[in-house]
Write an enzyme that holds these catalytic residues in place. Sequence first.
Site, PDB file in Angstrom:
ATOM      1  N   GLY A 111       0.825  -1.211   0.000  1.00  0.00           N
ATOM      2  CA  GLY A 111       0.000   0.000   0.000  1.00  0.00           C
ATOM      3  C   GLY A 111       0.852   1.250   0.000  1.00  0.00           C
ATOM      4  CE1 TYR A 128      -3.109   8.491   1.962  1.00  0.00           C
ATOM      5  CE2 TYR A 128      -5.481   8.286   2.081  1.00  0.00           C
ATOM      6  CZ  TYR A 128      -4.341   8.535   1.356  1.00  0.00           C
ATOM      7  OH  TYR A 128      -4.451   8.831   0.045  1.00  0.00           O
ATOM      8  CD  GLU A 129      -2.671   2.736   2.212  1.00  0.00           C
ATOM      9  OE1 GLU A 129      -1.653   2.133   1.877  1.00  0.00           O
ATOM     10  OE2 GLU A 129      -3.698   2.792   1.527  1.00  0.00           O
ATOM     11  N   GLY A 130      -0.050   4.589   7.565  1.00  0.00           N
ATOM     12  CA  GLY A 130       1.179   4.736   8.351  1.00  0.00           C
ATOM     13  C   GLY A 130       1.706   6.159   8.245  1.00  0.00           C
ATOM     14  CD  GLN A 134       5.430   4.674   6.337  1.00  0.00           C
ATOM     15  OE1 GLN A 134       6.077   3.671   6.049  1.00  0.00           O
ATOM     16  NE2 GLN A 134       4.115   4.624   6.507  1.00  0.00           N
TER      17      GLN A 134
END
Lengths: 249, 379
Positions: free
Chosen positions: B241, B361-363, B368
């Site tokens: 993703g 979003y998505e981390g 990260q």
Amino acid sequence: MKILVCVSNVPDTTTKIKLSGDMHSVDLANVQWIINPWDELALTRALELKEASEGKIEKVTVMLVGAKSAEPTMRKALAIGADDAVRVDAEPLDAYFVAGQIAGAIKDENYDLVFCGIESSDYNGSAMGSMLSEFMNIPSVSSVSKVEMDDDQIVVNREIAGGFEVVVPELPFVAIVQKGITKEPRIPSMRGIMMARKKPLKVVEASGLEALTEFVKYEPPQPKAACKMIDADNVAELVDLLHNEAKII
Amino acid sequence: MNFEFTEEQIMIRQAARDFAKKLEADVIERDTKAEFPTQHVKELSELGFMGMTVDPEYGGGGMDTISYVLAIEEISKVDSSISVIMSVNNSLVCWGIEKFGNAAQKEKYLPDLANGERIGAFLLSEPEAGSDATSQRTTAEDKGDYYLMNGTKNWITNANCGSVYLVIAQTHPEKKHHGINVFIVDKDTPGISLGPHEDKMGMRSSDTHSVMFTDVKVPAENRIGEDGFGFKFAMKVLEVGRIGIAAQALGIAGGAYERALQYSKERKAFGKLLADHQALAFKLADMYVKIENARNLCLKAAWLKDNDKPFGLTSAMAKQYAADIAMEVTTEAVQIHGGYGYVKEYHVERLMREAKLTQIYEGTSEVQKIVISRTILKD
């Protein structure tokens, strides 16, 4: 029924054209090549007709006269949906040459309908379609803005001053199409791009035909002269400048 | 080493660019009204973008990850509400099912997801577990033939338009993250309800809701993988993703840069073009370098994945870097536009609002950095 769509490989319409120093050639480095926009519309319409024809139109073929470097453009046409492609292996020297090469390459193929764009966006000659119909000894209809299929007939609208005329030409014929024949060019789908890998792209030798025109040189348009603003109240100065400087009154 | 794209990759990029051009006409209006782009998503599906990376065996496009990055980048230059719908469907839902689902699950769900007939959503975040994905409170109690699901998921993209949910839920709380499972849940299963449409800062026309599960019976055969595989599944899927979101951030930055570049060649101030003012020309240079770096990271992550090499570290770097520079580049693009940049008509303020979400979003960017630092400190 079989349809042939003639396509040209042209520089992207947003390309900034640069000429070589001796004005004898166009600098083609970094040019992005595309399907001539009118040909792309023709191809889109041909595919729409095929899809709506309930099997009556069996095949849409694209044909191009050009070098191997034009093959990405042909594969894009295949990705958009053409069934197969034929390339005549020769530089497209002029409209006569291109029309003659196409006519030679398809003489045994019996296409019922041949689509050509009204012009190509590189040299805008607007001559190839009519020449092709002469070579093939079949009718052509120019300025076509609508193509429909009615049973086994092809009905076209041809733009004329102030309106259009509806023509039902005898098959086979060449339809020289302009904007309006379809809403917008079709974008190739992922499936289309995948399928294009496996579709046939045939290369045929060029015939011995020679071009009728000889290329001399390019000449860029005169640069625009600077604009001189004159106050609206100062009519006398305007008249003076038009008379003594521009010398047009 | 080869930095050339293939003819096919160039064709896909152009197809995405041509599609994106059509989004321009109503993107501002949809953003303002937070209106779902039904018609555009239909076309996106017809063109095969919704399942472009899915194996052709299941009706997908079979395209590589590099092509996917190029497509997401081009679409995001214009409208990230559209690219996020596509990204969630491709890289989280389709890839997750294709990689880890069993034959029956793939056959049942992938063809419809690949052709856009159905849209997928990925339900991981919760009111109290966003980036901290181990603290799942949604439960899936093992009842033999079925699992009984209860709980709430938050910030779910495609919650309303989507009908195939991948839900992460806790089955064995005592085992902590080793007790988490992932299930394919059909949205029309009784007991599922949606919260109101979230009124977001950016990507306003994508559809985001919370989703509530009250005694939802999920058939046992809908669990993906072994019992307790859910957390690992989520981490693996998010690795992919991140490539999509990195490409999205890259596109947002690129879209803002292209507009700023164009504007600086047209607008004059103090008798000369903006581009001829060194202060602004240097901004453009900085933007260009950042975008190029982000692109190289995205493409490297995609290349690693396409060549079956470990890509988790690179996709985390790509996502963090692209998201952070998207925020910087869009902010500078607004600055170059001056007052015009602050109004909707010039698009860059919207791109700036969209950029912000890519850092979250998505981390988040911070998550990260956890991934990156843990990886480099491990050796």
